[in-house]
Design a protein around this motif. Structure first.
Motif, PDB file in Angstrom:
ATOM      1  N   PHE A  16       0.993  -2.905   4.953  1.00 53.48           N
ATOM      2  CA  PHE A  16       0.774  -3.771   5.812  1.00 53.48           C
ATOM      3  C   PHE A  16      -0.999  -3.775   5.958  1.00 53.48           C
ATOM      4  O   PHE A  16      -1.630  -4.964   6.098  1.00 53.48           O
ATOM      5  CB  PHE A  16       1.425  -3.832   7.249  1.00 53.48           C
ATOM      6  CG  PHE A  16       2.850  -3.993   7.023  1.00 53.48           C
ATOM      7  CD1 PHE A  16       3.553  -5.263   6.808  1.00 53.48           C
ATOM      8  CD2 PHE A  16       3.953  -3.049   7.394  1.00 53.48           C
ATOM      9  CE1 PHE A  16       4.813  -5.355   6.679  1.00 53.48           C
ATOM     10  CE2 PHE A  16       5.247  -3.146   6.880  1.00 53.48           C
ATOM     11  CZ  PHE A  16       5.562  -4.414   6.569  1.00 53.48           C
ATOM     12  N   PHE A  17      -1.424  -2.675   6.207  1.00 56.06           N
ATOM     13  CA  PHE A  17      -2.845  -2.741   6.110  1.00 56.06           C
ATOM     14  C   PHE A  17      -3.450  -3.185   4.934  1.00 56.06           C
ATOM     15  O   PHE A  17      -4.276  -4.088   5.430  1.00 56.06           O
ATOM     16  CB  PHE A  17      -3.253  -1.052   6.487  1.00 56.06           C
ATOM     17  CG  PHE A  17      -4.642  -0.965   6.552  1.00 56.06           C
ATOM     18  CD1 PHE A  17      -5.410  -1.142   7.752  1.00 56.06           C
ATOM     19  CD2 PHE A  17      -5.382  -0.366   5.563  1.00 56.06           C
ATOM     20  CE1 PHE A  17      -6.754  -1.072   7.737  1.00 56.06           C
ATOM     21  CE2 PHE A  17      -6.693  -0.087   5.922  1.00 56.06           C
ATOM     22  CZ  PHE A  17      -7.273  -0.306   6.840  1.00 56.06           C
ATOM     23  N   GLN A  18      -3.123  -2.895   3.885  1.00 55.69           N
ATOM     24  CA  GLN A  18      -3.777  -3.266   2.587  1.00 55.69           C
ATOM     25  C   GLN A  18      -3.586  -4.873   2.425  1.00 55.69           C
ATOM     26  O   GLN A  18      -4.357  -5.250   1.924  1.00 55.69           O
ATOM     27  CB  GLN A  18      -3.275  -2.444   1.336  1.00 55.69           C
ATOM     28  CG  GLN A  18      -3.698  -0.953   1.320  1.00 55.69           C
ATOM     29  CD  GLN A  18      -5.234  -0.902   1.326  1.00 55.69           C
ATOM     30  OE1 GLN A  18      -5.752  -1.618   0.654  1.00 55.69           O
ATOM     31  NE2 GLN A  18      -5.771   0.008   2.042  1.00 55.69           N
ATOM     32  N   LEU A  19      -2.295  -5.387   2.807  1.00 54.87           N
ATOM     33  CA  LEU A  19      -2.021  -6.645   2.835  1.00 54.87           C
ATOM     34  C   LEU A  19      -3.082  -7.580   3.679  1.00 54.87           C
ATOM     35  O   LEU A  19      -3.736  -8.576   3.114  1.00 54.87           O
ATOM     36  CB  LEU A  19      -0.651  -6.984   3.026  1.00 54.87           C
ATOM     37  CG  LEU A  19      -0.140  -8.339   2.975  1.00 54.87           C
ATOM     38  CD1 LEU A  19      -0.422  -8.771   1.492  1.00 54.87           C
ATOM     39  CD2 LEU A  19       1.130  -8.497   3.489  1.00 54.87           C
ATOM     40  N   GLN A  20      -3.421  -6.946   4.906  1.00 58.76           N
ATOM     41  CA  GLN A  20      -4.215  -7.442   5.923  1.00 58.76           C
ATOM     42  C   GLN A  20      -5.685  -7.401   5.288  1.00 58.76           C
ATOM     43  O   GLN A  20      -6.416  -8.423   5.256  1.00 58.76           O
ATOM     44  CB  GLN A  20      -4.199  -6.767   7.249  1.00 58.76           C
ATOM     45  CG  GLN A  20      -5.160  -7.570   8.209  1.00 58.76           C
ATOM     46  CD  GLN A  20      -4.931  -8.872   8.534  1.00 58.76           C
ATOM     47  OE1 GLN A  20      -3.587  -9.022   8.732  1.00 58.76           O
ATOM     48  NE2 GLN A  20      -5.675  -9.635   8.425  1.00 58.76           N
ATOM     49  N   THR A  21      -5.982  -6.378   4.704  1.00 58.68           N
ATOM     50  CA  THR A  21      -7.391  -6.345   3.870  1.00 58.68           C
ATOM     51  C   THR A  21      -7.655  -7.182   2.991  1.00 58.68           C
ATOM     52  O   THR A  21      -8.707  -7.856   2.742  1.00 58.68           O
ATOM     53  CB  THR A  21      -7.609  -4.670   3.447  1.00 58.68           C
ATOM     54  OG1 THR A  21      -7.435  -3.757   4.634  1.00 58.68           O
ATOM     55  CG2 THR A  21      -8.986  -4.623   2.874  1.00 58.68           C
ATOM     56  N   ALA A  22      -6.623  -7.425   2.153  1.00 53.79           N
ATOM     57  CA  ALA A  22      -6.569  -8.243   0.798  1.00 53.79           C
ATOM     58  C   ALA A  22      -6.745  -9.740   1.436  1.00 53.79           C
ATOM     59  O   ALA A  22      -7.724 -10.607   0.984  1.00 53.79           O
ATOM     60  CB  ALA A  22      -5.276  -8.026   0.032  1.00 53.79           C
ATOM     61  N   PHE A  23      -6.048  -9.886   2.528  1.00 52.06           N
ATOM     62  CA  PHE A  23      -6.121 -11.378   2.901  1.00 52.06           C
ATOM     63  C   PHE A  23      -7.484 -11.627   3.790  1.00 52.06           C
ATOM     64  O   PHE A  23      -8.175 -12.655   3.381  1.00 52.06           O
ATOM     65  CB  PHE A  23      -5.105 -11.622   4.056  1.00 52.06           C
ATOM     66  CG  PHE A  23      -3.823 -11.946   3.804  1.00 52.06           C
ATOM     67  CD1 PHE A  23      -3.634 -12.733   2.408  1.00 52.06           C
ATOM     68  CD2 PHE A  23      -2.536 -11.480   4.142  1.00 52.06           C
ATOM     69  CE1 PHE A  23      -2.298 -12.958   1.693  1.00 52.06           C
ATOM     70  CE2 PHE A  23      -1.268 -11.915   3.575  1.00 52.06           C
ATOM     71  CZ  PHE A  23      -1.240 -12.675   2.302  1.00 52.06           C
ATOM     72  N   ASP A  24      -8.104 -10.530   4.237  1.00 51.92           N
ATOM     73  CA  ASP A  24      -9.410 -10.841   4.922  1.00 51.92           C
ATOM     74  C   ASP A  24     -10.461 -10.887   3.695  1.00 51.92           C
ATOM     75  O   ASP A  24     -11.307 -11.856   3.904  1.00 51.92           O
ATOM     76  CB  ASP A  24      -9.835  -9.564   5.750  1.00 51.92           C
ATOM     77  CG  ASP A  24      -9.092  -9.458   7.074  1.00 51.92           C
ATOM     78  OD1 ASP A  24      -8.563 -10.546   7.379  1.00 51.92           O
ATOM     79  OD2 ASP A  24      -8.942  -8.413   7.761  1.00 51.92           O
TER      80      ASP A  24
END
Length: 175
Positions: A110-118
Motif C-alpha cells: 500500500f505504501f508503494q502504491l501511494q508513492t507511485a500515485f504521488d
C-alpha cells in the motif's frame, strides 16, 4: 461537445502522458511488494477475522479459495504455515520484532502504491518531515489492511447467511 476528432486527440494525449510517467517500473515495484507482502497480509487478516469469526472457519474458507485458485498443494503449504505460526514459545523481544516486521511487510504494497500515485499525479507533500510522512503512510496502509479484514468478515457473514437461506429454501421447494 465531444466529437470523434476531439476524442482521438484526448486519447492520444492521455496515452502519451501515461507512458511518460514510467508505468512499467511502478507496476514492477508494486508487484514485487505485493508478492512479498502477501504472506504477512494473509497472517494479519487471518488473525483479525479469525479472532472475530473463528480461526477454523476462516482457515477453511481462505484455504478453500486458495485451493480453487492455485491448487491443492499450494493451499496445503499455506495451511501448514498458518497452523504452525504461533505454536512455538518465543521471547517477548522476538515477538515484538516479528509483529513489527509483519506489519512493515504487509503495509509495503500500500505504501508503494501511494508513492507511485504521488509520482504519477505529481502531488506535492504538505509535510516537510520525511519520517512523519513515512509513519503516516504506513499507518494509512495498516488502516487499509484493517478495512480489508473487516470486508472479509462481512463477506463471510453474508456468505453464511446466504448458504443458510439457500439450505432452508431447498427444504421447502422441490427441485
Amino acid at each position: 461537445m465531444l466529437k470523434v476528432k476531439n476524442a482521438l486527440a484526448l486519447i492520444s494525449e492521455a496515452a502519451k502522458s501515461w507512458y511518460s510517467s514510467n508505468p512499467f517500473q511502478f507496476s514492477a515495484i508494486i508487484a514485487y511488494y505485493a508478492i512479498l507482502s502477501l504472506p504477512a497480509l494473509m497472517i494479519i487478516i487471518f488473525n483479525i477475522v479469525g479472532a472475530i469469526w473463528g480461526r477454523d472457519i476462516v482457515q477453511g474458507e481462505i484455504l478453500g479459495e486458495i485451493s480453487r485458485a492455485i491448487g491443492r498443494e499450494t493451499a496445503e503449504s499455506i495451511r501448514m504455515m498458518l497452523v504452525d505460526q504461533g505454536n512455538e514459545k518465543t521471547s517477548v523481544f522476538a515477538t515484538v520484532v516479528g509483529i513489527g516486521t509483519l506489519i512493515y511487510g504487509s503495509t509495503g504494497v500500500f505504501f508503494q502504491l501511494q508513492t507511485a500515485f504521488d509520482r504519477i499525479w505529481e502531488s506535492k507533500q504538505t509535510q516537510t518531515n520525511e519520517i512523519l510522512v513515512v509513519i503516516y503512510s504506513r499507518l494509512k496502509s495498516f488502516g487499509f489492511i484493517l478495512i480489508i479484514g473487516f470486508l472479509l468478515l462481512i463477506s463471510f457473514v453474508l456468505t453464511s447467511l446466504l448458504n443458510t437461506f439457500s439450505k432452508r429454501l431447498h427444504r421447502f421447494l422441490p427441485r
